[in-house]
Motif scaffolding. Structure first.
Motif, PDB file in Angstrom:
ATOM      1  N   ALA A   3       0.797  -1.221   0.000  1.00  0.00           N
ATOM      2  CA  ALA A   3       0.000   0.000   0.000  1.00  0.00           C
ATOM      3  C   ALA A   3       0.834   1.277   0.000  1.00  0.00           C
ATOM      4  O   ALA A   3       0.540   2.211  -0.756  1.00  0.00           O
ATOM      5  N   PRO A   4       1.906   1.392   0.837  1.00  0.00           N
ATOM      6  CA  PRO A   4       2.686   2.632   0.821  1.00  0.00           C
ATOM      7  C   PRO A   4       3.281   2.962  -0.544  1.00  0.00           C
ATOM      8  O   PRO A   4       3.464   4.130  -0.878  1.00  0.00           O
ATOM      9  N   LEU A   5       3.570   1.924  -1.354  1.00  0.00           N
ATOM     10  CA  LEU A   5       4.184   2.159  -2.659  1.00  0.00           C
ATOM     11  C   LEU A   5       3.160   2.519  -3.730  1.00  0.00           C
ATOM     12  O   LEU A   5       3.529   2.963  -4.820  1.00  0.00           O
ATOM     13  N   THR A   6       1.892   2.324  -3.451  1.00  0.00           N
ATOM     14  CA  THR A   6       0.851   2.643  -4.422  1.00  0.00           C
ATOM     15  C   THR A   6      -0.004   3.841  -4.003  1.00  0.00           C
ATOM     16  O   THR A   6      -0.992   4.150  -4.659  1.00  0.00           O
ATOM     17  N   VAL A   7       0.382   4.508  -2.931  1.00  0.00           N
ATOM     18  CA  VAL A   7      -0.438   5.603  -2.415  1.00  0.00           C
ATOM     19  C   VAL A   7      -0.562   6.739  -3.429  1.00  0.00           C
ATOM     20  O   VAL A   7      -1.642   7.348  -3.557  1.00  0.00           O
ATOM     21  N   LEU A   8       0.490   7.012  -4.191  1.00  0.00           N
ATOM     22  CA  LEU A   8       0.420   8.092  -5.178  1.00  0.00           C
ATOM     23  C   LEU A   8      -0.572   7.763  -6.285  1.00  0.00           C
ATOM     24  O   LEU A   8      -1.294   8.640  -6.765  1.00  0.00           O
ATOM     25  N   ARG A   9      -0.598   6.499  -6.677  1.00  0.00           N
ATOM     26  CA  ARG A   9      -1.567   6.082  -7.697  1.00  0.00           C
ATOM     27  C   ARG A   9      -2.980   6.293  -7.191  1.00  0.00           C
ATOM     28  O   ARG A   9      -3.869   6.715  -7.942  1.00  0.00           O
ATOM     29  N   GLY A  10      -3.204   5.992  -5.912  1.00  0.00           N
ATOM     30  CA  GLY A  10      -4.523   6.212  -5.321  1.00  0.00           C
ATOM     31  C   GLY A  10      -4.915   7.678  -5.358  1.00  0.00           C
ATOM     32  O   GLY A  10      -6.072   8.014  -5.662  1.00  0.00           O
ATOM     33  N   TYR A  11      -3.974   8.560  -5.066  1.00  0.00           N
ATOM     34  CA  TYR A  11      -4.257   9.998  -5.152  1.00  0.00           C
ATOM     35  C   TYR A  11      -4.646  10.388  -6.575  1.00  0.00           C
ATOM     36  O   TYR A  11      -5.610  11.136  -6.800  1.00  0.00           O
ATOM     37  N   ALA A  12      -3.878   9.891  -7.556  1.00  0.00           N
ATOM     38  CA  ALA A  12      -4.081  10.281  -8.952  1.00  0.00           C
ATOM     39  C   ALA A  12      -5.381   9.746  -9.526  1.00  0.00           C
ATOM     40  O   ALA A  12      -5.902  10.273 -10.505  1.00  0.00           O
ATOM     41  N   GLN A  13      -5.909   8.675  -8.925  1.00  0.00           N
ATOM     42  CA  GLN A  13      -7.154   8.084  -9.410  1.00  0.00           C
ATOM     43  C   GLN A  13      -8.391   8.756  -8.830  1.00  0.00           C
ATOM     44  O   GLN A  13      -9.503   8.527  -9.314  1.00  0.00           O
ATOM     45  N   LYS A  14      -8.215   9.579  -7.826  1.00  0.00           N
ATOM     46  CA  LYS A  14      -9.361  10.211  -7.178  1.00  0.00           C
ATOM     47  C   LYS A  14     -10.085  11.160  -8.124  1.00  0.00           C
ATOM     48  O   LYS A  14      -9.469  11.980  -8.797  1.00  0.00           O
ATOM     49  N   SER A  15     -11.398  11.031  -8.149  1.00  0.00           N
ATOM     50  CA  SER A  15     -12.194  11.938  -8.978  1.00  0.00           C
ATOM     51  C   SER A  15     -12.346  13.296  -8.309  1.00  0.00           C
ATOM     52  O   SER A  15     -12.591  14.300  -8.968  1.00  0.00           O
ATOM     53  N   ASN A  16     -12.195  13.314  -6.989  1.00  0.00           N
ATOM     54  CA  ASN A  16     -12.287  14.562  -6.234  1.00  0.00           C
ATOM     55  C   ASN A  16     -11.119  14.683  -5.264  1.00  0.00           C
ATOM     56  O   ASN A  16     -11.283  14.508  -4.040  1.00  0.00           O
ATOM     57  N   PRO A  17      -9.914  14.954  -5.771  1.00  0.00           N
ATOM     58  CA  PRO A  17      -8.741  15.031  -4.908  1.00  0.00           C
ATOM     59  C   PRO A  17      -8.824  16.134  -3.859  1.00  0.00           C
ATOM     60  O   PRO A  17      -8.046  16.145  -2.903  1.00  0.00           O
ATOM     61  N   GLU A  18      -9.792  17.039  -4.020  1.00  0.00           N
ATOM     62  CA  GLU A  18      -9.965  18.102  -3.026  1.00  0.00           C
ATOM     63  C   GLU A  18     -10.305  17.538  -1.649  1.00  0.00           C
ATOM     64  O   GLU A  18     -10.160  18.230  -0.638  1.00  0.00           O
ATOM     65  N   THR A  19     -10.734  16.274  -1.609  1.00  0.00           N
ATOM     66  CA  THR A  19     -11.081  15.654  -0.327  1.00  0.00           C
ATOM     67  C   THR A  19      -9.847  15.152   0.424  1.00  0.00           C
ATOM     68  O   THR A  19      -9.963  14.742   1.580  1.00  0.00           O
ATOM     69  N   LEU A  20      -8.690  15.173  -0.234  1.00  0.00           N
ATOM     70  CA  LEU A  20      -7.457  14.782   0.450  1.00  0.00           C
ATOM     71  C   LEU A  20      -7.166  15.774   1.578  1.00  0.00           C
ATOM     72  O   LEU A  20      -7.461  16.969   1.449  1.00  0.00           O
ATOM     73  N   PRO A  21      -6.599  15.330   2.672  1.00  0.00           N
ATOM     74  CA  PRO A  21      -6.315  16.240   3.789  1.00  0.00           C
ATOM     75  C   PRO A  21      -5.313  17.318   3.387  1.00  0.00           C
ATOM     76  O   PRO A  21      -4.443  17.088   2.529  1.00  0.00           O
ATOM     77  N   PRO A  22      -5.393  18.494   3.987  1.00  0.00           N
ATOM     78  CA  PRO A  22      -4.474  19.591   3.639  1.00  0.00           C
ATOM     79  C   PRO A  22      -3.017  19.275   3.953  1.00  0.00           C
ATOM     80  O   PRO A  22      -2.116  19.919   3.411  1.00  0.00           O
ATOM     81  N   SER A  23      -2.772  18.275   4.784  1.00  0.00           N
ATOM     82  CA  SER A  23      -1.402  17.862   5.059  1.00  0.00           C
ATOM     83  C   SER A  23      -0.806  17.082   3.883  1.00  0.00           C
ATOM     84  O   SER A  23       0.400  16.876   3.814  1.00  0.00           O
ATOM     85  N   VAL A  24      -1.687  16.665   2.958  1.00  0.00           N
ATOM     86  CA  VAL A  24      -1.265  15.905   1.775  1.00  0.00           C
ATOM     87  C   VAL A  24      -1.339  16.767   0.515  1.00  0.00           C
ATOM     88  O   VAL A  24      -0.364  16.899  -0.228  1.00  0.00           O
ATOM     89  N   LEU A  25      -2.510  17.339   0.270  1.00  0.00           N
ATOM     90  CA  LEU A  25      -2.757  18.073  -0.978  1.00  0.00           C
ATOM     91  C   LEU A  25      -2.257  19.505  -0.898  1.00  0.00           C
ATOM     92  O   LEU A  25      -2.595  20.246   0.029  1.00  0.00           O
ATOM     93  N   PHE A  26      -1.474  19.888  -1.897  1.00  0.00           N
ATOM     94  CA  PHE A  26      -1.035  21.279  -2.019  1.00  0.00           C
ATOM     95  C   PHE A  26      -1.984  22.038  -2.932  1.00  0.00           C
ATOM     96  O   PHE A  26      -2.503  23.081  -2.580  1.00  0.00           O
ATOM     97  N   GLU A  27      -2.209  21.476  -4.133  1.00  0.00           N
ATOM     98  CA  GLU A  27      -3.203  22.037  -5.041  1.00  0.00           C
ATOM     99  C   GLU A  27      -3.501  21.017  -6.138  1.00  0.00           C
ATOM    100  O   GLU A  27      -2.768  20.041  -6.319  1.00  0.00           O
ATOM    101  N   CYS A  28      -4.590  21.234  -6.872  1.00  0.00           N
ATOM    102  CA  CYS A  28      -4.931  20.324  -7.965  1.00  0.00           C
ATOM    103  C   CYS A  28      -5.601  21.084  -9.092  1.00  0.00           C
ATOM    104  O   CYS A  28      -6.186  22.139  -8.893  1.00  0.00           O
ATOM    105  N   THR A  29      -5.473  20.514 -10.301  1.00  0.00           N
ATOM    106  CA  THR A  29      -6.156  21.018 -11.479  1.00  0.00           C
ATOM    107  C   THR A  29      -6.860  19.831 -12.129  1.00  0.00           C
ATOM    108  O   THR A  29      -6.833  18.720 -11.604  1.00  0.00           O
ATOM    109  N   ASP A  30      -7.455  20.046 -13.281  1.00  0.00           N
ATOM    110  CA  ASP A  30      -8.120  18.936 -13.955  1.00  0.00           C
ATOM    111  C   ASP A  30      -7.130  17.942 -14.548  1.00  0.00           C
ATOM    112  O   ASP A  30      -7.490  16.810 -14.859  1.00  0.00           O
ATOM    113  N   LYS A  31      -5.845  18.350 -14.663  1.00  0.00           N
ATOM    114  CA  LYS A  31      -4.833  17.474 -15.267  1.00  0.00           C
ATOM    115  C   LYS A  31      -3.812  16.942 -14.265  1.00  0.00           C
ATOM    116  O   LYS A  31      -3.271  15.856 -14.455  1.00  0.00           O
TER     117      LYS A  31
END
Length: 252
Positions: A3-31
């Motif tokens: 799981a720790p090695l695939t966590v980035l893939r999980g982030y990239a697959q999210k349809s709504n990455p805005e739900t990621l905690p602020p300790s993780v997400l810096f910013e996101c766009t549609d791409k």
């Protein structure tokens, strides 16, 4: 893969990455989305990820190697999107540098030739390489800007404009051609001084960074002093009457 090695893939697959905690997400766009590196190797360290969206799948975006093995034009577009996002991240880092330290220093953007985590990710980090998370030789050598394991984004983008045979050779990213670089002897990337071990290298890097900070702050202090002196000087008006005691220049 754990799981720790695939966590980035999980982030990239999210349809709504805005739900990621602020300790993780810096910013996101549609791409793309930008996250804080969980184990930063510099004062500032972020990861920019391409989002999984048709026609881009998880396999094509697994790594730089898998991306370059696929459709060349599509790969170039993905890297261009990452480049655009990296420029925005760099700008925000510079603003934070100025706010915290009063000056700015260099920021790198690049890939590891052979990444350890699943899903393509671009490292955007300040060049100080001062961090308690920088613990092992392989950590340092993977970011050494001249060793070859850290592939600068501008260099990778230049492959697309090179001879097709060169692109074909470079895009293979054979593990056997890069893994040995992580075992190279330690040396300072700034002054190229050899270091016997990581504690000595880390202490040296901190000394180099502290010296740069003192130098920049002294330079800014001198600049402010000149500006204050200039503002305190009396203005000289352009329409001031000429000194009657001073003879006029002769005209040939």
């Amino acid at each position: 893969m754990s799981a720790p090695l695939t966590v980035l893939r999980g982030y990239a697959q999210k349809s709504n990455p805005e739900t990621l905690p602020p300790s993780v997400l810096f910013e996101c766009t549609d791409k793309c989305l930008t996250v804080f590196d969980a184990f930063p190797k510099s004062i500032f360290h972020f990861l920019v990820l391409p989002r999984v969206r048709p026609p881009l799948g998880v396999f094509e975006l697994a790594s730089l190697r898998t991306l370059l093995k696929g459709n060349k034009e599509r790969a170039k577009l993905v890297l261009s999107d990452l480049n655009d996002e990296a420029h925005k991240v760099k700008k925000m880092i510079c603003e934070e540098m100025q706010k915290r330290y009063g000056f700015q220093w260099e920021i790198w953007a690049g890939f590891h030739a052979n990444q350890s985590m699943e899903h393509l990710h671009l490292h955007v980090l300040s060049n100080d390489l001062c961090s308690e998370k920088m613990k092992h030789k392989k950590h340092y050598n993977s970011f050494h800007p001249k060793l070859g394991f850290f592939l600068h984004l501008d260099d990778v983008l230049s492959w697309f404009d090179a001879d097709p045979s060169y692109f074909e050779r470079m895009s293979q990213l054979k593990k056997s051609e890069y893994e040995h670089l992580l075992k190279e002897d330690l040396c300072c990337w700034r002054c190229e001084r050899d270091m016997k071990n990581m504690p000595l290298l880390k202490a040296h890097l901190q000394e180099e960074w502290d010296a740069e900070e003192r130098k920049e702050k002294a330079r800014l202090a001198r600049k402010r002093k000149r500006e204050v002196a200039a503002s305190a000087s009396p203005d000289v008006s352009d329409d001031k009457e000429p000194d009657p005691k001073r003879p006029s220049p002769s005209v040939a």
